[in-house]
Scaffold this motif. Structure first.
Motif, mmCIF file in Angstrom:
data_model
loop_
_atom_site.group_PDB
_atom_site.id
_atom_site.type_symbol
_atom_site.label_atom_id
_atom_site.label_comp_id
_atom_site.label_asym_id
_atom_site.label_seq_id
_atom_site.Cartn_x
_atom_site.Cartn_y
_atom_site.Cartn_z
ATOM 1 N N MET A 187 62.425 85.461 87.759
ATOM 2 C CA MET A 187 63.499 85.111 88.690
ATOM 3 C C MET A 187 64.827 85.672 88.180
ATOM 4 N N GLN A 188 65.535 86.334 89.044
ATOM 5 C CA GLN A 188 66.832 86.908 88.684
ATOM 6 C C GLN A 188 67.926 86.155 89.431
ATOM 7 N N ILE A 189 68.867 85.635 88.678
ATOM 8 C CA ILE A 189 69.989 84.924 89.295
ATOM 9 C C ILE A 189 71.213 85.829 89.263
ATOM 10 N N THR A 190 71.714 86.150 90.416
ATOM 11 C CA THR A 190 72.947 86.927 90.510
ATOM 12 C C THR A 190 73.911 86.179 91.412
ATOM 13 N N PHE A 191 75.176 86.308 91.126
ATOM 14 C CA PHE A 191 76.213 85.630 91.899
ATOM 15 C C PHE A 191 76.979 86.654 92.722
ATOM 16 N N ASN A 192 77.379 86.223 93.918
ATOM 17 C CA ASN A 192 78.161 87.138 94.737
ATOM 18 C C ASN A 192 79.614 87.150 94.263
ATOM 19 N N GLU A 193 80.382 88.008 94.872
ATOM 20 C CA GLU A 193 81.770 88.215 94.428
ATOM 21 C C GLU A 193 82.589 86.929 94.519
ATOM 22 N N GLU A 194 82.395 86.166 95.583
ATOM 23 C CA GLU A 194 83.159 84.936 95.751
ATOM 24 C C GLU A 194 82.770 83.896 94.701
ATOM 25 N N GLU A 195 81.496 83.777 94.406
ATOM 26 C CA GLU A 195 81.036 82.816 93.401
ATOM 27 C C GLU A 195 81.583 83.157 92.020
ATOM 28 N N ILE A 196 81.581 84.440 91.691
ATOM 29 C CA ILE A 196 82.134 84.875 90.405
ATOM 30 C C ILE A 196 83.628 84.591 90.330
ATOM 31 N N MET A 197 84.334 84.825 91.429
ATOM 32 C CA MET A 197 85.768 84.570 91.464
ATOM 33 C C MET A 197 86.059 83.081 91.267
ATOM 34 N N ILE A 198 85.278 82.220 91.928
ATOM 35 C CA ILE A 198 85.473 80.772 91.806
ATOM 36 C C ILE A 198 85.173 80.322 90.375
ATOM 37 N N GLN A 199 84.112 80.849 89.797
ATOM 38 C CA GLN A 199 83.783 80.504 88.414
ATOM 39 C C GLN A 199 84.905 80.929 87.466
ATOM 40 N N ASP A 200 85.407 82.140 87.645
ATOM 41 C CA ASP A 200 86.481 82.641 86.779
ATOM 42 C C ASP A 200 87.764 81.830 86.955
ATOM 43 N N THR A 201 88.072 81.482 88.201
ATOM 44 C CA THR A 201 89.271 80.682 88.460
ATOM 45 C C THR A 201 89.161 79.312 87.807
ATOM 46 N N ALA A 202 87.993 78.683 87.930
ATOM 47 C CA ALA A 202 87.786 77.379 87.315
ATOM 48 C C ALA A 202 87.887 77.470 85.797
ATOM 49 N N LYS A 203 87.336 78.534 85.236
ATOM 50 C CA LYS A 203 87.391 78.726 83.784
ATOM 51 C C LYS A 203 88.823 78.889 83.309
ATOM 52 N N GLN A 204 89.601 79.704 84.019
ATOM 53 C CA GLN A 204 90.997 79.920 83.639
ATOM 54 C C GLN A 204 91.809 78.631 83.770
ATOM 55 N N PHE A 205 91.558 77.882 84.847
ATOM 56 C CA PHE A 205 92.282 76.622 85.049
ATOM 57 C C PHE A 205 91.931 75.627 83.952
ATOM 58 N N ALA A 206 90.661 75.568 83.592
ATOM 59 C CA ALA A 206 90.237 74.648 82.535
ATOM 60 C C ALA A 206 90.885 75.004 81.202
ATOM 61 N N GLU A 207 90.937 76.281 80.901
ATOM 62 C CA GLU A 207 91.520 76.730 79.627
ATOM 63 C C GLU A 207 93.027 76.498 79.577
ATOM 64 N N ALA A 208 93.701 76.769 80.688
ATOM 65 C CA ALA A 208 95.168 76.718 80.693
ATOM 66 C C ALA A 208 95.719 75.320 80.957
ATOM 67 N N GLU A 209 95.087 74.570 81.859
ATOM 68 C CA GLU A 209 95.659 73.307 82.316
ATOM 69 C C GLU A 209 94.914 72.061 81.816
ATOM 70 N N LEU A 210 93.606 72.146 81.700
ATOM 71 C CA LEU A 210 92.830 70.941 81.402
ATOM 72 C C LEU A 210 92.584 70.718 79.913
ATOM 73 N N LYS A 211 92.036 71.712 79.264
ATOM 74 C CA LYS A 211 91.651 71.532 77.863
ATOM 75 C C LYS A 211 92.821 71.147 76.955
ATOM 76 N N PRO A 212 94.005 71.773 77.103
ATOM 77 C CA PRO A 212 95.117 71.407 76.219
ATOM 78 C C PRO A 212 95.605 69.971 76.418
ATOM 79 N N ASN A 213 95.293 69.383 77.578
ATOM 80 C CA ASN A 213 95.809 68.048 77.892
ATOM 81 C C ASN A 213 94.711 66.996 78.065
#
Length: 382
Positions: free
Chosen positions: A1-27
């Motif tokens: 089974m191959q799991i691939t994400f479309n462009e929108e899913e990758i963008m949402i994952q990256d946005t969530a990751k950046q938000f977590a790193e910048a806004e959530l984890k430090p606080n």
């Protein structure tokens, strides 16, 4: 089974990751304190602006229509920064999906934009009662028809975000003479109505920034138009929507487990004992290898459930499998990570102490591990 994400899913994952790193984890430590509540709510608003409170909601109602896979990816990344924020996001999305799936057009147009755009900080899912937890069909809360209204009486416990939710999805008995689970209806209840009392936030072991409260309804009058779906058919709604919520909690648990292991991995690469890095000892290497393997298996189970849901395929059993496996293996991962840090892992200065506290509830809420096994076995034996 191959799991691939479309462009929108990758963008949402990256946005969530950046938000977590910048806004959530430090606080993450600050928002657990009373002084950090304003920041916690501010972050919820920011997530609304990013579209994260309506990930699987139609764009005509303010959502981004990205699907369950994108939802799972987002919750996993948010949990790595702050589990309290992730669970609030998960439950609010679940409330929105209930309204979209069952609500009439007027209800959807009234409530969904308020949830998606942040007019409401969150939505509340009012199902659990003191005598109706794993068995919600035993609920005592009642809604009695009175002209064009219902009179709501009863109490719900352990309600996520009750302190700041704008709307509650509430289950109540409307036909006390019906067979068990058959006379229950579902309602949309504005949180500011007369007759609603929100109890003080529970003092919890973990996920402390996420408010958990008792909600009491004392002769609360609600219009008949707030009925969600058909009268006496509400129990089916609860069972169906909890399955979707389990994808969220499985994803949250995965994020916590990965965050803990990544921290421990970096720690043992730097920490030395007996003249060499801890990471050079085979025993510790195997501990990491086992936990990462288990979390990768959990990720695949979650993706299977989310993909089934997106494709309109039956997903309830897959969601239960993902939830029980991911939550239990995430607990193992967090405790292993703490062990790898030794005494340092037990000290609040290091994030493992919080991650261990936060992960523990994942085997309990949205259906305990034991209930997931009942669901899975029932399907296998059907």
């Amino acid at each position: 089974m191959q799991i691939t994400f479309n462009e929108e899913e990758i963008m949402i994952q990256d946005t969530a990751k950046q938000f977590a790193e910048a806004e959530l984890k430090p606080n993450a430590e600050l928002v657990e304190q009373t002084s950090g509540k304003a920041l916690f709510l501010e972050n919820l608003k920011k997530l609304c602006e990013l579209g994260f409170m309506g990930i699987n909601i139609d764009s005509q109602y303010g959502g981004i229509e990205a699907g369950s896979v994108a939802f799972s990816l987002a919750i996993t990344e948010l949990a790595r920064g702050c589990a309290s924020t992730a669970v609030t996001t998960s439950v609010t999305n679940m409330v929105a999906e209930v309204i979209q799936a069952v609500g009439n057009e007027e209800q959807k147009r009234h409530y969904l934009p308020k949830i998606c755009t942040g007019e409401y900080y969150a939505g509340g899912f009012c199902l659990t009662e003191s005598s109706a937890g794993s068995d919600p069909s035993a609920m005592k809360t009642k809604a009695v028809k009175d002209g064009d209204d219902y009179i709501l009486n009863g109490s719900k416990i352990f309600i996520t975000s009750a302190d700041y939710a704008g709307v509650f999805v509430v289950w109540a008995v409307t036909d006390p003479d019906a067979a068990r689970g058959k006379g229950i209806s579902c309602f949309l209840v504005d949180s500011n109505l007369a007759g609603i009392t929100i109890g003080k936030p529970e003092e919890k072991m973990g996920q402390k920034a996420s408010s958990t409260n008792e909600v009491t309804f004392d002769n609360c009058r609600i219009p008949a138009s707030t009925l969600l779906g058909m009268e006496n058919q509400g129990f089916k709604i609860a069972v169906t929507e909890l399955a979707g919520g389990r994808i969220g909690i499985a994803s949250l648990a995965l994020g916590l487990g990965l965050e803990a292991l990544d921290y421990a991995k970096n720690y043992i690469k730097e920490r030395k004992q007996f003249g060499k890095p801890l990471a050079s000892f085979q025993g510790l290497q195997w501990m990491l290898a086992d936990r990462y393997t288990e979390l990768e298996a959990a990720r695949l189970l979650i993706m299977q459930a989310a993909t089934n849901k997106d494709n309109g395929v039956a997903f309830a059993t897959a969601a239960s499998m993902a939830k029980v496996f991911a939550s239990e293996k995430a607990n193992d991962a967090c405790y292993t990570a703490l062990q790898l840090l030794g005494g340092a892992g037990y000290i609040k200065e290091y994030p493992l102490e919080r991650l261990v506290r936060d992960v523990r509830i994942t085997t309990i809420y949205e259906g305990t591990s034991e209930i997931q096994r009942v669901i899975i076995a029932r399907d296998i034996l059907a």
